[in-house]
Design an enzyme around this catalytic site. Structure first.
Site, PDB file in Angstrom:
ATOM      1  N   GLY A  31      11.575  18.196 -17.154  1.00 13.46           N
ATOM      2  CA  GLY A  31      12.412  17.299 -16.335  1.00 13.46           C
ATOM      3  C   GLY A  31      12.839  17.925 -15.018  1.00 13.46           C
ATOM      4  N   PRO A  48      -5.460   3.853  14.560  1.00 13.45           N
ATOM      5  CA  PRO A  48      -5.129   2.863  13.528  1.00 13.45           C
ATOM      6  C   PRO A  48      -6.378   2.208  12.928  1.00 13.45           C
ATOM      7  CG  PRO A  48      -3.664   2.625  15.409  1.00 13.45           C
ATOM      8  CD  PRO A  48      -4.685   3.655  15.792  1.00 13.45           C
ATOM      9  N   LEU A 100      -7.638  12.730  16.608  1.00 13.79           N
ATOM     10  CA  LEU A 100      -8.905  11.993  16.464  1.00 13.79           C
ATOM     11  C   LEU A 100      -8.641  10.604  15.870  1.00 13.79           C
ATOM     12  CD1 LEU A 100     -12.049  12.159  16.572  1.00 13.79           C
ATOM     13  CD2 LEU A 100     -11.987  13.100  14.266  1.00 13.79           C
ATOM     14  N   ILE A 159      -0.925  11.969  13.601  1.00 17.88           N
ATOM     15  CA  ILE A 159      -1.354  13.242  14.168  1.00 17.88           C
ATOM     16  C   ILE A 159      -0.335  14.341  13.841  1.00 17.88           C
ATOM     17  CG2 ILE A 159      -2.060  14.447  16.286  1.00 17.88           C
ATOM     18  CD1 ILE A 159      -3.839  11.964  15.353  1.00 17.88           C
ATOM     19  N   GLN A 189       1.181  27.139 -27.446  1.00 15.97           N
ATOM     20  CA  GLN A 189      -0.229  27.155 -27.032  1.00 15.97           C
ATOM     21  C   GLN A 189      -0.555  26.074 -26.003  1.00 15.97           C
ATOM     22  OE1 GLN A 189      -2.563  27.221 -30.613  1.00 15.97           O
ATOM     23  NE2 GLN A 189      -1.938  29.302 -31.111  1.00 15.97           N
ATOM     24  N   GLY A 214     -10.387   5.823  11.025  1.00 17.13           N
ATOM     25  CA  GLY A 214      -9.978   6.997  10.241  1.00 17.13           C
ATOM     26  C   GLY A 214     -11.209   7.755   9.771  1.00 17.13           C
ATOM     27  N   GLU A 237      -8.434  15.434   7.193  1.00 17.57           N
ATOM     28  CA  GLU A 237      -9.603  16.289   7.493  1.00 17.57           C
ATOM     29  C   GLU A 237     -10.809  15.934   6.614  1.00 17.57           C
ATOM     30  OE1 GLU A 237      -9.301  19.467   9.470  1.00 17.57           O
ATOM     31  OE2 GLU A 237      -7.135  19.520   9.711  1.00 17.57           O
ATOM     32  N   GLU A 250     -13.611  11.106  -0.761  1.00 15.93           N
ATOM     33  CA  GLU A 250     -14.836  10.293  -0.826  1.00 15.93           C
ATOM     34  C   GLU A 250     -15.830  10.707   0.256  1.00 15.93           C
ATOM     35  OE1 GLU A 250     -11.721   9.096  -0.868  1.00 15.93           O
ATOM     36  OE2 GLU A 250     -11.601   8.386  -2.936  1.00 15.93           O
TER      37      GLU A 250
HETATM   38  C1  LIG Z   1       0.134  13.614   6.929  1.00 18.11           C
HETATM   39  C2  LIG Z   1      -1.143  13.327   7.670  1.00 18.11           C
HETATM   40  C3  LIG Z   1      -1.514  14.151   8.708  1.00 18.11           C
HETATM   41  C4  LIG Z   1      -2.669  13.873   9.460  1.00 18.11           C
HETATM   42  N1  LIG Z   1      -3.000  14.683  10.515  1.00 18.11           N
HETATM   43  C5  LIG Z   1      -4.032  14.318  11.333  1.00 18.11           C
HETATM   44  C6  LIG Z   1      -4.300  15.051  12.532  1.00 18.11           C
HETATM   45  O1  LIG Z   1      -3.635  16.059  12.835  1.00 18.11           O
HETATM   46  N2  LIG Z   1      -5.286  14.608  13.353  1.00 18.11           N
HETATM   47  C7  LIG Z   1      -6.032  13.507  13.067  1.00 18.11           C
HETATM   48  O2  LIG Z   1      -6.907  13.154  13.861  1.00 18.11           O
HETATM   49  N3  LIG Z   1      -5.813  12.796  11.912  1.00 18.11           N
HETATM   50  C8  LIG Z   1      -4.839  13.182  11.051  1.00 18.11           C
HETATM   51  N4  LIG Z   1      -4.578  12.461   9.910  1.00 18.11           N
HETATM   52  C9  LIG Z   1      -5.376  11.283   9.637  1.00 18.11           C
HETATM   53  C10 LIG Z   1      -6.389  11.489   8.509  1.00 18.11           C
HETATM   54  O3  LIG Z   1      -7.401  12.373   8.924  1.00 18.11           O
HETATM   55  C11 LIG Z   1      -6.918  10.118   8.077  1.00 18.11           C
HETATM   56  O4  LIG Z   1      -5.848   9.465   7.415  1.00 18.11           O
HETATM   57  C12 LIG Z   1      -8.137  10.222   7.182  1.00 18.11           C
HETATM   58  O5  LIG Z   1      -9.258  10.663   7.920  1.00 18.11           O
HETATM   59  C13 LIG Z   1      -8.504   8.894   6.516  1.00 18.11           C
HETATM   60  O6  LIG Z   1      -8.521   7.860   7.437  1.00 18.11           O
HETATM   61  P1  LIG Z   1      -7.695   6.510   7.124  1.00 18.11           P
HETATM   62  O7  LIG Z   1      -6.321   6.891   6.759  1.00 18.11           O
HETATM   63  O8  LIG Z   1      -7.896   5.594   8.256  1.00 18.11           O
HETATM   64  O9  LIG Z   1      -8.382   5.916   5.816  1.00 18.11           O
HETATM   65  P2  LIG Z   1      -9.695   5.003   5.782  1.00 18.11           P
HETATM   66  O10 LIG Z   1     -10.777   5.622   6.581  1.00 18.11           O
HETATM   67  O11 LIG Z   1      -9.329   3.591   6.066  1.00 18.11           O
HETATM   68  O12 LIG Z   1     -10.095   5.124   4.253  1.00 18.11           O
HETATM   69  C14 LIG Z   1      -9.446   4.404   3.222  1.00 18.11           C
HETATM   70  C15 LIG Z   1     -10.203   4.663   1.922  1.00 18.11           C
HETATM   71  O13 LIG Z   1     -11.561   4.218   2.044  1.00 18.11           O
HETATM   72  C16 LIG Z   1     -12.442   5.293   1.744  1.00 18.11           C
HETATM   73  N5  LIG Z   1     -13.660   5.180   2.539  1.00 18.11           N
HETATM   74  C17 LIG Z   1     -13.764   4.987   3.897  1.00 18.11           C
HETATM   75  N6  LIG Z   1     -15.056   4.956   4.257  1.00 18.11           N
HETATM   76  C18 LIG Z   1     -15.785   5.165   3.134  1.00 18.11           C
HETATM   77  C19 LIG Z   1     -17.187   5.258   2.840  1.00 18.11           C
HETATM   78  N7  LIG Z   1     -18.121   5.147   3.796  1.00 18.11           N
HETATM   79  N8  LIG Z   1     -17.562   5.441   1.548  1.00 18.11           N
HETATM   80  C20 LIG Z   1     -16.637   5.585   0.573  1.00 18.11           C
HETATM   81  N9  LIG Z   1     -15.301   5.504   0.773  1.00 18.11           N
HETATM   82  C21 LIG Z   1     -14.898   5.296   2.036  1.00 18.11           C
HETATM   83  C22 LIG Z   1     -11.665   6.560   2.078  1.00 18.11           C
HETATM   84  O14 LIG Z   1     -12.194   7.682   1.441  1.00 18.11           O
HETATM   85  C23 LIG Z   1     -10.281   6.169   1.600  1.00 18.11           C
HETATM   86  O15 LIG Z   1     -10.201   6.364   0.218  1.00 18.11           O
HETATM   87  C24 LIG Z   1      -3.476  12.758   9.119  1.00 18.11           C
HETATM   88  C25 LIG Z   1      -3.118  11.955   8.034  1.00 18.11           C
HETATM   89  C26 LIG Z   1      -1.976  12.230   7.311  1.00 18.11           C
HETATM   90  C27 LIG Z   1      -1.609  11.326   6.166  1.00 18.11           C
END
Ligand SMILES: Cc1cc2nc3c(=O)[nH]c(=O)nc-3n(C[C@H](O)[C@H](O)[C@H](O)COP(=O)(O)OP(=O)(O)OC[C@H]3O[C@@H](n4cnc5c(N)ncnc54)[C@H](O)[C@@H]3O)c2cc1C
Length: 395
Positions: free
Chosen positions: A349, A123, A120, A152, A278, A126, A372, A376
């Site tokens: 450590g 670049p 899904l 992905i 503790q 997200g 997923e 936020e």
């Molecule tokens: C190891 C790994 C495996 C992955 N596997 C998959 C996969 O199998 N399939 C797939 O489709 N994707 C996958 N992803 C992608 C992942 O789902 C996205 O990285 C994630 O959804 C966030 O998108 P982004 O990285 O573009 O961050 P961005 O959307 O750019 O977000 C950056 C920051 O802004 C915040 N933000 C964005 N919009 C808002 C808002 N409206 N209000 C408040 N805060 C906001 C976010 O919470 C985050 O803190 C994977 C990612 C990683 C790292």
């Protein structure tokens, strides 16, 4: 044959015991664990949640998520493989696939002949998948796809990937609607590049990839649901995916607890076992609370998911499963991060070294607060469920 929960649990246990030493070795060498698939095949786990009529074991939601929690103890990379293949790979085919699509992909996925993934993210898209720019065009009995998918899981090892795109020429239309497809990766025009393990903070043994679709062909029978229904497919799939992450995080917490119990009873400082101090007990108590709370949230969400699966037309049950899985994922991911951090602290450590399980869990589980649905996005979802739809912070 009716589903046998005890047999699945025994097979998962045997798989976990066999995969652990291999995963440790691959982690030390920072390389993809190529044995996960053959071992999962050996114990018939690649179709755990696929219906029996399509060659799977037909596990109910509670048994399946318990299995993922057990696998989660072996680490987030191993559990992520299963989430990609089953929870977000096979699940949308089971739920929205055509008859032909189900027959083509599900038995082969259950046998381990086709590994699945879910693409899904892009670049530039997200947290808001609606900002994606992958497109499709219908030509005769086929769709032609162009675009780029990013980050992905299983993307570099998958035979088929669930992909999403908009109709070509509609990207500037505010009312555009995306569609979801099952795309075969073994075709000209599919170009994939896996992230180097050293380019990742954790999960070196898991495959994370980006890929480009250059005029890739998807037969019409590989459309999921109907044209324009892709967002519903994506969001419905994320309910299943988020629960899989939550269950995996529960497993991480259980493993952190096991590690701190064993280590703190053995390690002596100031003349006694550190488990007698503790402040060390405070860490152990908090990890136990992480575990207890996460377990009850995962089981409650899995139960809601099962009820919703049994009454697919009941919108209230679907809404409940969606919210509970978002809550379970948010809570368990943060609880697992806390548990892993505390486990590192109790190990001192040594705990800081990725040669041991606490540090590996800490580095690996961090991604569960991102993929997923980030923390936020899930907080906003939970808040709007409480406040009312008209208070949604974003549309
Ligand atoms: C190891 C790994 C495996 C992955 N596997 C998959 C996969 O199998 N399939 C797939 O489709 N994707 C996958 N992803 C992608 C992942 O789902 C996205 O990285 C994630 O959804 C966030 O998108 P982004 O990285 O573009 O961050 P961005 O959307 O750019 O977000 C950056 C920051 O802004 C915040 N933000 C964005 N919009 C808002 C808002 N409206 N209000 C408040 N805060 C906001 C976010 O919470 C985050 O803190 C994977 C990612 C990683 C790292």
């Amino acid at each position: 044959m009716p589903f046998d929960a005890a047999k699945l649990a025994a097979d998962v246990e045997a798989f976990c015991q066999e995969v652990r030493p291999v995963e440790e070795l691959c982690y030390a060498e920072r390389k993809f664990n190529e044995q996960v698939v053959p071992l999962a095949k050996k114990y018939n786990l690649l179709g755990m949640s696929i219906p029996a009529e399509y060659g799977g074991r037909g596990a109910d939601n509670v048994s399946y998520f318990k299995a993922l929690a057990r696998i989660g103890r072996e680490g987030t990379p191993v559990r992520t493989f299963f989430s990609g293949h089953l929870s977000i790979g096979a699940y949308p085919i089971q739920t929205w696939g055509s008859d032909a699509g189900k027959k083509k992909y599900l038995p082969a996925a259950a046998r381990g002949e086709k590994i699945l993934a879910f693409g899904l993210t892009e670049p530039e898209a997200g947290s808001n998948p609606r900002e994606m720019s992958t497109t499709y065009e219908k030509k005769g009995n086929q769709y032609i796809l162009n675009g780029v998918k990013y980050l992905i899981s299983n993307g570099g090892v998958a035979d088929a990937i669930i992909v999403f795109g908009y109709p070509a020429g509609s990207l500037d239309d505010p009312k555009k609607r995306m569609s979801a497809f099952v795309l075969d990766t073994k075709q000209p025009g599919f170009e994939v590049e896996s992230f180097a393990p050293n380019a990742k903070m954790g999960m070196p043994t898991s495959n994370t990839a980006m890929f480009q679709l250059n005029e890739c062909i998807v037969p019409a029978e590989n459309l999921l649901a109907t044209e324009g229904d892709g967002f519903r497919v994506a969001m419905g799939t994320l309910v299943s995916g988020r629960l899989s992450v939550a269950a995996g995080c529960l497993g991480v917490i259980e493993d952190c607890l096991a590690e701190v119990i064993e280590y703190s009873k053995m390690r002596k400082q100031h003349g006694k076992e550190i488990a007698r101090h503790q402040l060390v007990q405070e860490h152990i108590a908090m990890i136990e609370m992480d575990r207890v709370a996460s377990e009850s949230m995962v089981l409650r969400a899995a139960d809601a998911k099962e009820k919703s699966a049994n009454s697919p037309n009941d919108k209230e049950l679907a809404r409940e499963a969606d919210l509970l899985s978002a809550q379970a994922k948010f809570f368990a991911a943060n609880a697992a991060w806390d548990a892993a951090d505390r486990a590192v602290q109790v190990w001192g450590g040594k705990g800081w070294s990725p040669l041991y399980r606490p540090a590996r869990h800490l580095m690996d589980v961090r991604v569960c607060r991102i993929y997923e649905g980030t923390d936020e996005i899930l907080k906003l979802k939970i808040a709007s469920a409480v406040l009312g739809k008209e208070w949604e912070a974003f549309k």
